[in-house]
Design a protein around this motif. Structure first.
Motif, mmCIF file in Angstrom:
data_model
loop_
_atom_site.group_PDB
_atom_site.id
_atom_site.type_symbol
_atom_site.label_atom_id
_atom_site.label_comp_id
_atom_site.label_asym_id
_atom_site.label_seq_id
_atom_site.Cartn_x
_atom_site.Cartn_y
_atom_site.Cartn_z
ATOM 1 N N PHE A 6 0.767 -1.223 0.116
ATOM 2 C CA PHE A 6 -0.046 -0.076 0.187
ATOM 3 C C PHE A 6 0.899 1.287 -0.039
ATOM 4 O O PHE A 6 1.824 1.485 0.911
ATOM 5 C CB PHE A 6 -0.925 -0.141 1.350
ATOM 6 N N GLY A 7 0.707 2.235 -0.923
ATOM 7 C CA GLY A 7 1.333 3.349 -0.941
ATOM 8 C C GLY A 7 1.080 4.288 -2.245
ATOM 9 O O GLY A 7 -0.067 4.001 -2.802
ATOM 10 N N GLU A 8 1.843 5.096 -2.634
ATOM 11 C CA GLU A 8 1.422 6.013 -3.507
ATOM 12 C C GLU A 8 2.433 5.568 -4.986
ATOM 13 O O GLU A 8 3.566 5.405 -4.582
ATOM 14 C CB GLU A 8 1.788 7.634 -3.359
ATOM 15 N N ILE A 9 1.721 5.482 -5.928
ATOM 16 C CA ILE A 9 2.602 5.268 -7.207
ATOM 17 C C ILE A 9 2.321 6.882 -7.898
ATOM 18 O O ILE A 9 1.553 7.510 -8.021
ATOM 19 C CB ILE A 9 2.152 4.083 -8.075
ATOM 20 N N MET A 10 3.570 7.162 -8.504
ATOM 21 C CA MET A 10 3.578 8.454 -9.369
ATOM 22 C C MET A 10 3.952 8.246 -10.811
ATOM 23 O O MET A 10 4.648 7.186 -11.075
ATOM 24 C CB MET A 10 4.718 9.223 -8.564
ATOM 25 N N GLY A 32 6.201 4.819 -10.942
ATOM 26 C CA GLY A 32 7.102 4.371 -9.970
ATOM 27 C C GLY A 32 6.587 4.865 -8.535
ATOM 28 O O GLY A 32 5.865 5.728 -8.512
ATOM 29 N N GLY A 33 6.902 4.097 -7.452
ATOM 30 C CA GLY A 33 6.642 4.344 -6.227
ATOM 31 C C GLY A 33 7.292 3.098 -5.314
ATOM 32 O O GLY A 33 7.018 1.997 -5.937
ATOM 33 N N GLY A 34 7.423 3.349 -4.113
ATOM 34 C CA GLY A 34 8.336 2.173 -3.272
ATOM 35 C C GLY A 34 7.369 0.915 -3.204
ATOM 36 O O GLY A 34 7.793 -0.012 -3.544
ATOM 37 N N GLU A 35 6.180 1.218 -2.761
ATOM 38 C CA GLU A 35 5.439 -0.164 -2.511
ATOM 39 C C GLU A 35 4.996 -0.634 -3.967
ATOM 40 O O GLU A 35 4.658 -2.010 -3.885
ATOM 41 C CB GLU A 35 4.145 0.394 -1.608
ATOM 42 N N ALA A 36 4.766 0.081 -4.935
ATOM 43 C CA ALA A 36 4.210 -0.457 -6.168
ATOM 44 C C ALA A 36 5.504 -1.018 -6.861
ATOM 45 O O ALA A 36 5.376 -2.169 -7.381
ATOM 46 C CB ALA A 36 3.897 0.465 -6.958
ATOM 47 N N ASN A 37 6.912 -0.831 -6.428
ATOM 48 C CA ASN A 37 7.873 -1.216 -7.007
ATOM 49 C C ASN A 37 8.189 -2.722 -6.277
ATOM 50 O O ASN A 37 8.607 -3.464 -6.966
ATOM 51 C CB ASN A 37 9.253 -0.508 -6.589
ATOM 52 N N ALA A 43 5.705 -9.944 -8.063
ATOM 53 C CA ALA A 43 4.877 -10.537 -9.274
ATOM 54 C C ALA A 43 5.956 -11.128 -10.032
ATOM 55 O O ALA A 43 5.761 -12.241 -10.623
ATOM 56 C CB ALA A 43 4.233 -9.422 -9.931
ATOM 57 N N ASN A 44 7.045 -10.565 -10.343
ATOM 58 C CA ASN A 44 8.079 -11.069 -11.317
ATOM 59 C C ASN A 44 8.844 -12.392 -10.720
ATOM 60 O O ASN A 44 9.211 -13.163 -11.657
ATOM 61 C CB ASN A 44 9.156 -10.116 -11.480
ATOM 62 N N TYR A 45 8.611 -12.630 -9.431
ATOM 63 C CA TYR A 45 9.013 -13.662 -8.910
ATOM 64 C C TYR A 45 8.066 -14.908 -8.879
ATOM 65 O O TYR A 45 8.270 -15.876 -8.246
ATOM 66 C CB TYR A 45 9.818 -13.433 -7.488
ATOM 67 N N GLY A 46 6.988 -14.427 -9.243
ATOM 68 C CA GLY A 46 5.843 -15.488 -9.457
ATOM 69 C C GLY A 46 4.990 -15.472 -8.180
ATOM 70 O O GLY A 46 4.025 -16.325 -8.037
ATOM 71 N N MET A 47 5.158 -14.622 -7.357
ATOM 72 C CA MET A 47 4.120 -14.557 -6.220
ATOM 73 C C MET A 47 2.948 -13.891 -6.488
ATOM 74 O O MET A 47 2.722 -13.075 -7.446
ATOM 75 C CB MET A 47 5.059 -13.589 -5.027
ATOM 76 N N ASP A 48 1.783 -13.970 -5.829
ATOM 77 C CA ASP A 48 0.598 -13.332 -5.700
ATOM 78 C C ASP A 48 0.752 -12.114 -5.152
ATOM 79 O O ASP A 48 0.620 -11.955 -3.902
ATOM 80 C CB ASP A 48 -0.360 -14.262 -5.315
ATOM 81 N N ALA A 49 0.811 -11.083 -5.777
ATOM 82 C CA ALA A 49 1.071 -9.757 -5.371
ATOM 83 C C ALA A 49 -0.061 -8.551 -5.765
ATOM 84 O O ALA A 49 -0.136 -8.577 -7.043
ATOM 85 C CB ALA A 49 2.434 -8.968 -5.672
ATOM 86 N N ALA A 50 -0.482 -7.908 -4.812
ATOM 87 C CA ALA A 50 -1.642 -6.786 -4.985
ATOM 88 C C ALA A 50 -0.942 -5.535 -4.435
ATOM 89 O O ALA A 50 -0.614 -5.478 -3.603
ATOM 90 C CB ALA A 50 -2.909 -7.289 -4.300
ATOM 91 N N PHE A 51 -1.428 -4.530 -5.018
ATOM 92 C CA PHE A 51 -1.011 -2.932 -4.783
ATOM 93 C C PHE A 51 -2.379 -2.502 -4.524
ATOM 94 O O PHE A 51 -3.348 -2.263 -5.318
ATOM 95 C CB PHE A 51 -0.295 -2.633 -5.969
ATOM 96 N N VAL A 52 -2.331 -1.684 -3.260
ATOM 97 C CA VAL A 52 -3.367 -0.743 -2.935
ATOM 98 C C VAL A 52 -3.075 0.520 -2.894
ATOM 99 O O VAL A 52 -1.832 1.039 -2.678
ATOM 100 C CB VAL A 52 -4.079 -1.244 -1.583
ATOM 101 N N THR A 53 -3.815 1.462 -3.595
ATOM 102 C CA THR A 53 -3.656 3.087 -3.779
ATOM 103 C C THR A 53 -4.933 3.683 -3.950
ATOM 104 O O THR A 53 -6.037 3.115 -4.114
ATOM 105 C CB THR A 53 -2.493 3.341 -4.436
#
Length: 341
Positions: A6-10, A32-37, A43-53
């Motif tokens: 969770f964070g800001e993507i810019m 780009g943004g810290g938590e989105a990065n 996700a690139n490593y094959g994990m189930d990754a979700a981003f909230v913003t």
């Protein structure tokens, strides 16, 4: 294993190559943004990754969603709201000229969002791990309240919480200091990620560490990590990145991890001709989360994180566009950079 960040993507606007701002009338536009990065790395490593913003309801917000989806990041929990998309301008340094970042993020959609605007029970449904950074509570008083709400909800729902302390002196402008806020937020964190400046300026913990000397004394980093763990008994561990800056495009890179029982020190990489160091810490965070949930050994988890973030220095943009195989190859000692045919 599902991870929510969770964070800001810019919108990221970068001068081409090593040009100064507007040396030519061009800026490279990415996101780009810290938590989105971190979410992209996982996700690139094959994990189930979700981003909230929270994103604005306009074409910039649409384009950002499309970019995240391109990396298989789950965007279904992202909210749309009033406000704008934050922007940051980047000028890459070289040799003795440092990189420069200029923020233009006032009144961004996430800075205007209020507690209650995000349904955390829904956002964390099925999740095992939650990641946030110290950037989010620095954006605005509203974002600070949202950040505290998020970590409290995550702990109530039994998630493991990680936080990259990420001190940003240009952001703390709404009347509260970083230690005031972060000392409360870290009470809900299991895994802390930081550098020496973050520990001192985000948490107010003094450290006898001189990064300007170019030489790192590892015993002092052990003492610093011990001090953080003593101050926050809820923390299970802290990882600290160790950057020895010879010049803007020549750094030595390593990290340490303290889990209260052992102090782990990684291999040290000499990184010359840095392409882009922005996002290096985020790539370490993503690598550490993956490593801790993949390898039995914490030493291996640390080595994966450091190798992943080492590779990020050779990739333009905020996102670390590497696979597990790329990282494990470097982890295994193949740093030749030879052409693969």
């Amino acid at each position: 294993m599902r991870v929510v960040t969770f964070g800001e993507i810019m919108l990221r606007l970068k001068a081409p190559g090593c040009e100064r701002f507007f040396q030519t009338p061009l800026l490279e536009a990415t996101f780009g943004g810290g938590e989105a990065n971190v979410a992209v790395s996982l996700a690139n490593y094959g994990m189930d990754a979700a981003f909230v913003t929270v994103l604005p309801e306009n074409v910039l917000g649409d384009a950002c969603l499309q970019e995240l989806r391109r990396f298989s990041v789950d965007t279904s929990k992202i909210k749309r709201g009033p406000g704008r998309m934050g922007v940051y301008f980047l000028e890459a340094g070289a040799n003795q000229l440092p990189s420069k970042v200029v923020y233009d993020r006032s009144d961004s959609a996430i800075s205007l969002a209020k507690p209650g605007d995000i349904d955390w029970e829904d956002a964390f449904d099925g999740a095992d791990w939650f990641h946030i950074t110290g950037i989010t509570p620095a954006i605005s008083a509203n974002a600070m309240a949202l950040a505290l709400e998020s970590v409290k909800a995550a702990k109530e729902m039994g998630l493991t919480v990680s936080c990259d302390l990420n001190f940003r002196k240009k952001l703390w402008k709404y009347g509260k200091s970083a230690p005031e806020v972060m000392s409360e937020l870290v009470k809900f964190v299991d895994v802390a990620i930081a550098n020496e400046e973050d520990c001192q300026k985000s948490l107010g913990i003094k450290a006898d560490v001189d990064v300007a000397s170019g030489k790192l004394e590892h015993d002092k980093y052990r003492a610093l990590s011990d001090a953080v763990l003593k101050a926050y008994p809820n923390l299970k561990m802290i990882g600290i990145t160790l950057r020895e800056s010879v010049s803007a495009d020549h750094n030595d890179w390593s990290a340490c991890l303290n889990d209260r029982e052992n102090f782990y020190l990684s291999r040290r990489y000499e990184i010359k001709d840095i392409v882009d160091r922005v996002g290096g810490g985020d790539s370490f965070g993503g690598g550490l989360i993956y490593g801790l949930n993949t390898y039995e050994s914490k030493q291996d988890a640390l080595e994966f994180a450091v190798a992943a973030s080492c590779l990020k220095h050779s990739i333009s943009g905020d996102f670390n566009r590497v696979s597990v195989a790329d990282v494990e190859k470097l982890m295994g000692g193949d740093a030749s950079g030879r052409v693969q045919r």
